[in-house]
Design a protein around this motif. Structure first.
Motif, PDB file in Angstrom:
ATOM      1  N   VAL A  60      42.084  43.736  43.095  1.00  0.00           N
ATOM      2  CA  VAL A  60      40.759  43.548  44.216  1.00  0.00           C
ATOM      3  C   VAL A  60      39.259  43.693  43.760  1.00  0.00           C
ATOM      4  CG1 VAL A  60      42.476  45.320  45.885  1.00  0.00           C
ATOM      5  CG2 VAL A  60      40.739  46.369  45.021  1.00  0.00           C
ATOM      6  N   LEU A  61      38.507  43.232  44.013  1.00  0.00           N
ATOM      7  CA  LEU A  61      36.937  43.383  43.746  1.00  0.00           C
ATOM      8  C   LEU A  61      36.838  44.123  44.658  1.00  0.00           C
ATOM      9  CD1 LEU A  61      37.090  39.151  43.315  1.00  0.00           C
ATOM     10  CD2 LEU A  61      37.352  41.211  42.061  1.00  0.00           C
ATOM     11  N   ILE A  62      35.799  45.006  43.732  1.00  0.00           N
ATOM     12  CA  ILE A  62      35.128  45.504  44.870  1.00  0.00           C
ATOM     13  C   ILE A  62      33.439  46.194  44.555  1.00  0.00           C
ATOM     14  CG2 ILE A  62      35.353  47.253  43.186  1.00  0.00           C
ATOM     15  CD1 ILE A  62      35.239  49.898  45.506  1.00  0.00           C
ATOM     16  N   ALA A  94      32.377  46.661  50.015  1.00  0.00           N
ATOM     17  CA  ALA A  94      33.363  45.539  50.327  1.00  0.00           C
ATOM     18  C   ALA A  94      34.300  45.535  49.208  1.00  0.00           C
ATOM     19  CB  ALA A  94      32.778  44.467  50.353  1.00  0.00           C
ATOM     20  N   LEU A  95      35.618  45.063  49.776  1.00  0.00           N
ATOM     21  CA  LEU A  95      36.826  45.312  48.845  1.00  0.00           C
ATOM     22  C   LEU A  95      37.299  43.615  49.533  1.00  0.00           C
ATOM     23  CD1 LEU A  95      36.836  48.053  48.538  1.00  0.00           C
ATOM     24  CD2 LEU A  95      39.079  47.829  47.932  1.00  0.00           C
ATOM     25  N   TRP A 104      38.236  44.741  53.873  1.00  0.00           N
ATOM     26  CA  TRP A 104      37.989  45.988  53.668  1.00  0.00           C
ATOM     27  C   TRP A 104      36.955  46.302  54.008  1.00  0.00           C
ATOM     28  CZ3 TRP A 104      36.136  50.718  51.545  1.00  0.00           C
ATOM     29  CH2 TRP A 104      35.949  51.524  52.289  1.00  0.00           C
ATOM     30  N   ILE A 105      36.057  46.423  54.596  1.00  0.00           N
ATOM     31  CA  ILE A 105      34.481  47.394  54.753  1.00  0.00           C
ATOM     32  C   ILE A 105      34.709  48.329  54.553  1.00  0.00           C
ATOM     33  CG2 ILE A 105      33.923  46.250  56.610  1.00  0.00           C
ATOM     34  CD1 ILE A 105      31.499  45.521  54.851  1.00  0.00           C
ATOM     35  N   ALA A 137      34.908  45.635  38.879  1.00  0.00           N
ATOM     36  CA  ALA A 137      33.871  46.522  40.062  1.00  0.00           C
ATOM     37  C   ALA A 137      32.243  45.743  39.392  1.00  0.00           C
ATOM     38  CB  ALA A 137      33.447  47.674  39.914  1.00  0.00           C
ATOM     39  N   GLY A 138      31.588  45.619  40.393  1.00  0.00           N
ATOM     40  CA  GLY A 138      29.908  45.289  40.116  1.00  0.00           C
ATOM     41  C   GLY A 138      29.818  46.550  38.732  1.00  0.00           C
TER      42      GLY A 138
END
Length: 151
Positions: A60-62, A94-95, A104-105, A137-138
């Motif tokens: 997932v990206l977060i 946020a995912l 998801w948030i 992740a960022g």
């Protein structure tokens, strides 16, 4: 319709109340009830991640983001001020799935909240491990301690 105008178009409660001949406290109560109903419909993080894994997703990206808000008066003002962005706001995590779709948030947090703090509070890493997923992740997540997060 009054509450939707308040939420969607950022109309002031007092203006909407005066224009519709209802007390501002009633509009505030309606707004809070609607937010509670919407919040009750949100999916839980563990269920969302299990669903992504079940559908064959691997990661997932977060990332965290700041949603700008109006400045509040009094002592509540400082906690919503983000020094990084030099503005007032609310912080969200946020995912998204691998295709960039929001899955998801998080709940709103004060604007001064750091991405790592929010991730620890929501036990993001523990939920990812339990679902067998990885994450991209960022840069705000640099240095996140992956060993101390427990379910």
């Amino acid at each position: 319709m009054i509450v939707l105008a308040v939420l969607r178009h950022d109309q002031r409660l007092a203006d909407m109340a005066d224009g519709n001949d209802v007390p501002a406290s009633t509009v505030r109560r309606w707004r809070d009830e609607l937010i509670g109903l919407l919040a009750a419909q949100t999916p839980r993080l563990d269920r969302v991640l299990r669903k992504v894994a079940k559908q064959g997703g691997e990661l997932v990206l977060i990332d965290g983001t700041l949603i700008r808000t109006h400045r509040r008066t009094g002592s509540a003002d400082r906690r919503n001020y983000s020094g990084k962005h030099r503005t007032h706001g609310l912080h969200f995590l946020a995912l998204t799935d691998e295709h960039g779709r929001l899955i998801w948030i998080s709940a709103a947090r004060p604007g001064r909240t750091h991405d790592n703090t929010a991730a620890r509070h929501d036990h993001i890493l523990a939920h990812l491990r339990a679902a067998g997923l990885g994450a991209l992740a960022g840069l705000g997540f640099c240095g996140l301690d992956t060993t101390s997060s427990t379910p």
